[in-house]
Design an enzyme around this catalytic site. Sequence first.
Site, mmCIF file in Angstrom:
data_model
loop_
_atom_site.group_PDB
_atom_site.id
_atom_site.type_symbol
_atom_site.label_atom_id
_atom_site.label_comp_id
_atom_site.label_asym_id
_atom_site.label_seq_id
_atom_site.Cartn_x
_atom_site.Cartn_y
_atom_site.Cartn_z
ATOM 1 N N LYS A 27 63.464 -33.662 59.447
ATOM 2 C CA LYS A 27 63.526 -32.893 58.192
ATOM 3 C C LYS A 27 64.004 -31.465 58.461
ATOM 4 C CE LYS A 27 59.579 -32.190 55.765
ATOM 5 N NZ LYS A 27 59.395 -30.787 55.348
ATOM 6 N N SER A 28 63.407 -30.809 59.453
ATOM 7 C CA SER A 28 63.780 -29.412 59.731
ATOM 8 C C SER A 28 65.262 -29.304 60.105
ATOM 9 C CB SER A 28 62.947 -28.866 60.895
ATOM 10 O OG SER A 28 61.607 -28.791 60.543
ATOM 11 N N ARG A 32 68.556 -27.491 58.060
ATOM 12 C CA ARG A 32 69.380 -26.465 58.724
ATOM 13 C C ARG A 32 70.832 -26.906 58.836
ATOM 14 N NH1 ARG A 32 64.164 -25.889 59.714
ATOM 15 N NH2 ARG A 32 63.280 -23.960 60.566
ATOM 16 N N ARG A 128 51.899 -22.165 46.692
ATOM 17 C CA ARG A 128 51.994 -21.742 48.097
ATOM 18 C C ARG A 128 52.428 -20.278 48.233
ATOM 19 N NH1 ARG A 128 54.917 -26.356 51.499
ATOM 20 N NH2 ARG A 128 54.059 -25.095 53.183
ATOM 21 N N SER A 173 55.408 -18.834 62.263
ATOM 22 C CA SER A 173 56.085 -19.626 61.233
ATOM 23 C C SER A 173 57.579 -19.698 61.492
ATOM 24 C CB SER A 173 55.826 -19.020 59.848
ATOM 25 O OG SER A 173 56.698 -19.611 58.907
ATOM 26 N N ASP A 326 52.555 -29.971 61.881
ATOM 27 C CA ASP A 326 52.596 -30.982 60.812
ATOM 28 C C ASP A 326 51.880 -32.275 61.203
ATOM 29 O OD1 ASP A 326 54.028 -29.317 59.142
ATOM 30 O OD2 ASP A 326 55.959 -29.997 59.907
ATOM 31 N N LYS A 353 49.631 -25.528 53.412
ATOM 32 C CA LYS A 353 50.754 -26.475 53.474
ATOM 33 C C LYS A 353 50.901 -27.140 52.100
ATOM 34 C CE LYS A 353 51.960 -25.742 57.738
ATOM 35 N NZ LYS A 353 53.242 -25.081 58.019
ATOM 36 N N ARG A 357 45.239 -28.939 53.778
ATOM 37 C CA ARG A 357 45.102 -30.149 54.610
ATOM 38 C C ARG A 357 43.760 -30.243 55.325
ATOM 39 N NH1 ARG A 357 51.408 -30.580 56.726
ATOM 40 N NH2 ARG A 357 52.130 -31.562 54.797
ATOM 41 N N ARG A 401 52.023 -35.968 53.850
ATOM 42 C CA ARG A 401 51.352 -36.234 55.123
ATOM 43 C C ARG A 401 49.895 -36.672 54.925
ATOM 44 N NH1 ARG A 401 55.665 -35.037 58.269
ATOM 45 N NH2 ARG A 401 56.760 -33.110 57.792
HETATM 46 C C1 S3P Z 1 59.185 -26.019 59.148
HETATM 47 C C2 S3P Z 1 58.231 -25.223 59.720
HETATM 48 C C3 S3P Z 1 56.784 -25.458 59.583
HETATM 49 C C4 S3P Z 1 56.464 -26.864 59.117
HETATM 50 C C5 S3P Z 1 57.362 -27.309 58.005
HETATM 51 C C6 S3P Z 1 58.815 -27.244 58.406
HETATM 52 C C7 S3P Z 1 60.602 -25.671 59.315
HETATM 53 O O1 S3P Z 1 56.267 -24.543 58.640
HETATM 54 O O2 S3P Z 1 55.118 -26.952 58.707
HETATM 55 O O3 S3P Z 1 57.051 -28.664 57.640
HETATM 56 O O4 S3P Z 1 61.465 -26.531 59.070
HETATM 57 O O5 S3P Z 1 60.873 -24.528 59.685
HETATM 58 P P1 S3P Z 1 55.833 -23.061 59.113
HETATM 59 O O6 S3P Z 1 56.964 -22.516 59.831
HETATM 60 O O7 S3P Z 1 55.558 -22.286 57.865
HETATM 61 O O8 S3P Z 1 54.612 -23.282 59.943
#
Ligand code: S3P
Length: 446
Positions: A27-28, A32, A128, A173, A326, A353, A357, A401
């Site tokens: 996903k991340s 990007r 959030r 983060s 996560d 989150k 959680r 999740r």
């Molecule tokens: C993510 C960073 C994390 C993660 C999120 C995806 C990202 O959050 O929990 O699911 O893609 O940069 P944080 O950076 O706020 O911890």
Amino acid sequence: MNKINPLRLRSHRVTTLKGNTAVPGDKSISHRALILGAMATGETRISHMLEGEDIMRTATALMNMGVEIVHKNDGRWHVHGVGTGGLLSPSNVLEMGNSGTTTRLFMGLLASQPVTAVLTGDESLCSRPMARVITPLSRFGARFDARAGDRLPLTVHGCSSPSPITFTPPVASAQVKSAILLAGLNTPGITTVHEDRATRDHTERMLKAMGAPITVKADGHARTVSVTGEQELEPLDIAVPGDISSAAFPLVAAAISPGSDITLTSIGVNPLRTGILGALQQMGVTITLLNARDAGGEPVADIRLQAPDTLKAISPDPAIASDMIDEFPALFVAAACADGTSYFSGLSELRVKESDRLNAMATALAANGVSVEEFPDGLVIHGTGAPPKGGASVETHLDHRIAMAALVLGCAAKDPVTISDGRPIATSFPGFIDLMNCLNADIVDL
Ligand code: S3P
């Protein structure tokens, strides 16, 4: 997501999980690839991109700002980059759905472009905190009008002559770091983020692959990342690795089912994401990485997991929480099935989150017969080594999740575990139920 037609799912106890399969793209990295592809000059092609709802929010938002993105017959997503300062103001509200990553990365992206955009999302996302990005991005010169408490909906007024910043985020983060780096791309001069604890570095790796002038200095667990703005980014061909955060669910389901032996292929094993593998090993699970290789600057491997007869309790070092941030809902389930008391602390980030959680999992486990204590920054879970009782329904709180973790608990519990609504799973893991059932799980739609 409406409250009228929830997708109630029930997970029954399994004997063992067996098989070999692949999980959807990370996903991340998918977020990007789309965003940086849009900032490049030329066409970026992305294969094995996650086609979950969160990623479609990112793609749609970019398209609403003038970026052409096409899913072609070759199975790849083609992004026609507009250059680092080339976005247009959207003619409508940008709907971010459930996606915190889309929201925070876009806030960074837009902060240094002369555009105005209104961002909103679902009930979970609108609750959030956004101050963590508003504070540093305002220093570039951007302005934000947010709802009380720095929450969505909010308006971003990007800045036409931004100034670079140097910033140390007060929370670990990757979203905050990446938002600042994205703002830095269209800002003259050098933008720097200092992290006391390194977080996932997919943005840095992809920027480097695109030829951006980016430097990363490591000092123990700390990192200092600097990017020089107003430079052209080269387009890429990106093969997105499988998402280790998605893989965590079948891995834990197998770990809590003695005799299980599964292999998940082509998973991203970036060292800043693999905390879950180390944690499961500490619990007595055998993990073998096969075919380790590099895919466009990201380490990838096949992960084989063999379950022990009994899992050991675990007390993870809070200092490495961001390496598996996560994965805690899944890891709490493993702890609930282990023999002994597991102590989890330093996890207050889990309260902000997609849901709270810590509370959601404490409630879910307690309802299913697990002895659990909830603290402001963690949980203490008393496992007995015997399968939890199960039999209860778990409220998923619009959190993919929590939904998947509860279904994984059902794989080991004596009585089936039901979830209130499985629709959020589609944000990150389309095909989750079929994949689990192919491995021998027994999850049914009620
Ligand atoms: C993510 C960073 C994390 C993660 C999120 C995806 C990202 O959050 O929990 O699911 O893609 O940069 P944080 O950076 O706020 O911890």
